[in-house]
Design a protein around this motif. Structure first.
Motif, PDB file in Angstrom:
ATOM      1  N   ASN A 229      31.298  56.094  -6.647  1.00 17.25           N
ATOM      2  CA  ASN A 229      30.710  55.864  -5.327  1.00 17.25           C
ATOM      3  C   ASN A 229      30.228  54.426  -5.168  1.00 17.25           C
ATOM      4  O   ASN A 229      30.341  53.834  -4.092  1.00 17.25           O
ATOM      5  CB  ASN A 229      29.549  56.835  -5.099  1.00 17.25           C
ATOM      6  N   THR A 230      29.671  53.872  -6.249  1.00 13.83           N
ATOM      7  CA  THR A 230      29.202  52.482  -6.207  1.00 13.83           C
ATOM      8  C   THR A 230      30.353  51.521  -5.982  1.00 13.83           C
ATOM      9  O   THR A 230      30.264  50.574  -5.188  1.00 13.83           O
ATOM     10  CB  THR A 230      28.463  52.118  -7.512  1.00 13.83           C
ATOM     11  N   LEU A 231      31.462  51.742  -6.685  1.00 15.27           N
ATOM     12  CA  LEU A 231      32.624  50.863  -6.542  1.00 15.27           C
ATOM     13  C   LEU A 231      33.220  50.944  -5.140  1.00 15.27           C
ATOM     14  O   LEU A 231      33.885  50.011  -4.693  1.00 15.27           O
ATOM     15  CB  LEU A 231      33.702  51.238  -7.575  1.00 15.27           C
ATOM     16  N   GLY A 232      32.957  52.057  -4.453  1.00  8.30           N
ATOM     17  CA  GLY A 232      33.488  52.219  -3.106  1.00  8.30           C
ATOM     18  C   GLY A 232      32.680  51.504  -2.055  1.00  8.30           C
ATOM     19  O   GLY A 232      33.133  51.349  -0.921  1.00  8.30           O
ATOM     20  N   THR A 233      31.485  51.038  -2.417  1.00  6.42           N
ATOM     21  CA  THR A 233      30.634  50.329  -1.465  1.00  6.42           C
ATOM     22  C   THR A 233      30.993  48.846  -1.423  1.00  6.42           C
ATOM     23  O   THR A 233      31.720  48.337  -2.281  1.00  6.42           O
ATOM     24  CB  THR A 233      29.157  50.474  -1.852  1.00  6.42           C
ATOM     25  N   SER A 234      30.440  48.144  -0.448  1.00 10.66           N
ATOM     26  CA  SER A 234      30.671  46.708  -0.334  1.00 10.66           C
ATOM     27  C   SER A 234      30.132  45.971  -1.552  1.00 10.66           C
ATOM     28  O   SER A 234      30.777  45.053  -2.074  1.00 10.66           O
ATOM     29  CB  SER A 234      30.006  46.172   0.942  1.00 10.66           C
ATOM     30  N   ILE A 235      28.960  46.399  -2.026  1.00  7.23           N
ATOM     31  CA  ILE A 235      28.374  45.774  -3.208  1.00  7.23           C
ATOM     32  C   ILE A 235      29.246  46.021  -4.435  1.00  7.23           C
ATOM     33  O   ILE A 235      29.478  45.121  -5.247  1.00  7.23           O
ATOM     34  CB  ILE A 235      26.945  46.308  -3.450  1.00  7.23           C
ATOM     35  N   GLY A 236      29.754  47.247  -4.554  1.00  9.24           N
ATOM     36  CA  GLY A 236      30.616  47.585  -5.680  1.00  9.24           C
ATOM     37  C   GLY A 236      31.886  46.746  -5.691  1.00  9.24           C
ATOM     38  O   GLY A 236      32.329  46.278  -6.745  1.00  9.24           O
ATOM     39  N   LYS A 237      32.466  46.561  -4.513  1.00  7.77           N
ATOM     40  CA  LYS A 237      33.679  45.738  -4.414  1.00  7.77           C
ATOM     41  C   LYS A 237      33.389  44.284  -4.802  1.00  7.77           C
ATOM     42  O   LYS A 237      34.190  43.637  -5.471  1.00  7.77           O
ATOM     43  CB  LYS A 237      34.251  45.809  -2.999  1.00  7.77           C
ATOM     44  N   LYS A 238      32.221  43.784  -4.374  1.00  5.63           N
ATOM     45  CA  LYS A 238      31.860  42.406  -4.715  1.00  5.63           C
ATOM     46  C   LYS A 238      31.633  42.256  -6.220  1.00  5.63           C
ATOM     47  O   LYS A 238      31.964  41.214  -6.809  1.00  5.63           O
ATOM     48  CB  LYS A 238      30.612  41.989  -3.941  1.00  5.63           C
ATOM     49  N   LEU A 239      31.076  43.290  -6.841  1.00  2.00           N
ATOM     50  CA  LEU A 239      30.886  43.266  -8.290  1.00  2.00           C
ATOM     51  C   LEU A 239      32.232  43.237  -9.011  1.00  2.00           C
ATOM     52  O   LEU A 239      32.390  42.525 -10.013  1.00  2.00           O
ATOM     53  CB  LEU A 239      30.071  44.485  -8.743  1.00  2.00           C
ATOM     54  N   MET A 240      33.198  44.022  -8.511  1.00  4.84           N
ATOM     55  CA  MET A 240      34.537  44.003  -9.105  1.00  4.84           C
ATOM     56  C   MET A 240      35.190  42.644  -8.925  1.00  4.84           C
ATOM     57  O   MET A 240      35.865  42.135  -9.828  1.00  4.84           O
ATOM     58  CB  MET A 240      35.410  45.104  -8.491  1.00  4.84           C
ATOM     59  N   MET A 241      35.008  42.036  -7.752  1.00  3.99           N
ATOM     60  CA  MET A 241      35.546  40.697  -7.508  1.00  3.99           C
ATOM     61  C   MET A 241      34.934  39.691  -8.474  1.00  3.99           C
ATOM     62  O   MET A 241      35.634  38.827  -9.025  1.00  3.99           O
ATOM     63  CB  MET A 241      35.266  40.277  -6.063  1.00  3.99           C
ATOM     64  N   ALA A 242      33.617  39.800  -8.686  1.00  6.67           N
ATOM     65  CA  ALA A 242      32.921  38.871  -9.576  1.00  6.67           C
ATOM     66  C   ALA A 242      33.406  39.022 -11.012  1.00  6.67           C
ATOM     67  O   ALA A 242      33.713  38.035 -11.693  1.00  6.67           O
ATOM     68  CB  ALA A 242      31.415  39.105  -9.499  1.00  6.67           C
ATOM     69  N   PHE A 243      33.495  40.270 -11.476  1.00  5.84           N
ATOM     70  CA  PHE A 243      33.911  40.527 -12.860  1.00  5.84           C
ATOM     71  C   PHE A 243      35.341  40.060 -13.105  1.00  5.84           C
ATOM     72  O   PHE A 243      35.614  39.332 -14.072  1.00  5.84           O
ATOM     73  CB  PHE A 243      33.778  42.015 -13.176  1.00  5.84           C
ATOM     74  N   THR A 244      36.261  40.460 -12.232  1.00  2.00           N
ATOM     75  CA  THR A 244      37.660  40.078 -12.416  1.00  2.00           C
ATOM     76  C   THR A 244      37.836  38.568 -12.243  1.00  2.00           C
ATOM     77  O   THR A 244      38.637  37.945 -12.950  1.00  2.00           O
ATOM     78  CB  THR A 244      38.578  40.822 -11.434  1.00  2.00           C
ATOM     79  N   GLY A 245      37.073  37.980 -11.328  1.00  4.33           N
ATOM     80  CA  GLY A 245      37.154  36.534 -11.119  1.00  4.33           C
ATOM     81  C   GLY A 245      36.743  35.757 -12.356  1.00  4.33           C
ATOM     82  O   GLY A 245      37.398  34.786 -12.741  1.00  4.33           O
ATOM     83  N   LEU A 246      35.646  36.175 -12.998  1.00  5.70           N
ATOM     84  CA  LEU A 246      35.196  35.501 -14.216  1.00  5.70           C
ATOM     85  C   LEU A 246      36.181  35.710 -15.357  1.00  5.70           C
ATOM     86  O   LEU A 246      36.359  34.821 -16.198  1.00  5.70           O
ATOM     87  CB  LEU A 246      33.809  36.007 -14.609  1.00  5.70           C
ATOM     88  N   CYS A 247      36.818  36.875 -15.382  1.00  5.79           N
ATOM     89  CA  CYS A 247      37.862  37.117 -16.393  1.00  5.79           C
ATOM     90  C   CYS A 247      39.003  36.121 -16.221  1.00  5.79           C
ATOM     91  O   CYS A 247      39.527  35.574 -17.206  1.00  5.79           O
ATOM     92  CB  CYS A 247      38.396  38.545 -16.279  1.00  5.79           C
ATOM     93  N   PHE A 248      39.382  35.848 -14.982  1.00  5.90           N
ATOM     94  CA  PHE A 248      40.456  34.890 -14.721  1.00  5.90           C
ATOM     95  C   PHE A 248      40.018  33.465 -15.026  1.00  5.90           C
ATOM     96  O   PHE A 248      40.844  32.630 -15.412  1.00  5.90           O
ATOM     97  CB  PHE A 248      40.947  35.012 -13.280  1.00  5.90           C
ATOM     98  N   CYS A 249      38.730  33.171 -14.861  1.00 10.39           N
ATOM     99  CA  CYS A 249      38.225  31.858 -15.254  1.00 10.39           C
ATOM    100  C   CYS A 249      38.394  31.675 -16.759  1.00 10.39           C
ATOM    101  O   CYS A 249      38.791  30.594 -17.228  1.00 10.39           O
ATOM    102  CB  CYS A 249      36.753  31.707 -14.868  1.00 10.39           C
TER     103      CYS A 249
END
Length: 212
Positions: A6-26
């Protein structure tokens, strides 16, 4: 488990996924740049690095699968957030101010991300999926960067990557909770420095190969 989904389905959850995956790509950019810099050591040195990398066998395939999964998550999540923001605010504000730390990186994130996706696909077809049976990786790189048009495309793409990373780096830390007046200026500075290292580091390689 339901709370996590449910958290991942929220706007905050999506932003957290973007942050995590983005740092992985860095992190991937750092490793990839370090490997690419071995080109300056010449043909044998670079091919030796590639051979050593391939000696890990299945581990490389696992790493590629992880990167693909992270890319799919990052692209899809970013797309959902972009269109979600459009639907929430279908009309632009009458006055477009740059207050609040708005930069060219933050203003163009969806568009630079889309351009990066196109370049990555183009890049993979030219290098990763090239014919490795009859030529070495160094030969593939040399032949690709012998064309001025490809060198130009690559340099422009690295500028786009630098712009994207300049905002994405510190924004990811902010999303993960590092939004503190004492530390955020330092993180922003590190983001700018990191984007310059990535842009210049990758951008000078095609110039070096083209002029060698």
């Amino acid at each position: 488990m339901n709370w996590f989904v449910n958290t991942l389905g929220t706007s905050i959850g999506k932003k957290l996924m973007m942050a995590f995956t983005g740092l992985c790509f860095c992190g991937f950019l750092v490793v990839h740049l370090a490997g690419n810099l071995t080109l300056y050591g010449g043909k044998d040195f670079f091919n030796g690095y590639v051979a050593h990398l391939h000696s890990y066998g299945p581990l490389i395939n696992v790493a590629e699968l992880i990167l693909l999964t992270l890319a799919i998550i990052h692209v899809l999540t970013g797309t959902f957030l972009f269109f979600g923001n459009l639907s929430a605010r279908p009309k632009r504000y009458a006055v477009n101010k740059s207050a609040g730390g708005r930069t060219i990186g933050s203003a163009t994130m969806p568009y630079t991300g889309f351009l990066m996706l196109i370049f990555i696909i183009f890049h993979l077809f030219n290098f990763h999926f090239a014919d490795h049976a009859t030529q070495t990786v160094f030969d593939i790189v040399s032949n690709a960067f012998a064309a001025g048009g490809y060198v130009t495309i690559y340099i422009i793409s690295m500028v786009i990557v630098a712009i994207h990373v300049s905002h994405g780096f510190w924004s990811a830390f902010q999303t993960l909770g590092a939004n503190h007046p004492k530390y955020m200026p330092l993180i922003q500075g590190l983001g700018t420095a990191f984007s310059l290292i990535v842009g210049i580091g990758f951008g000078f390689i095609p110039i070096y190969v083209f002029t060698a």
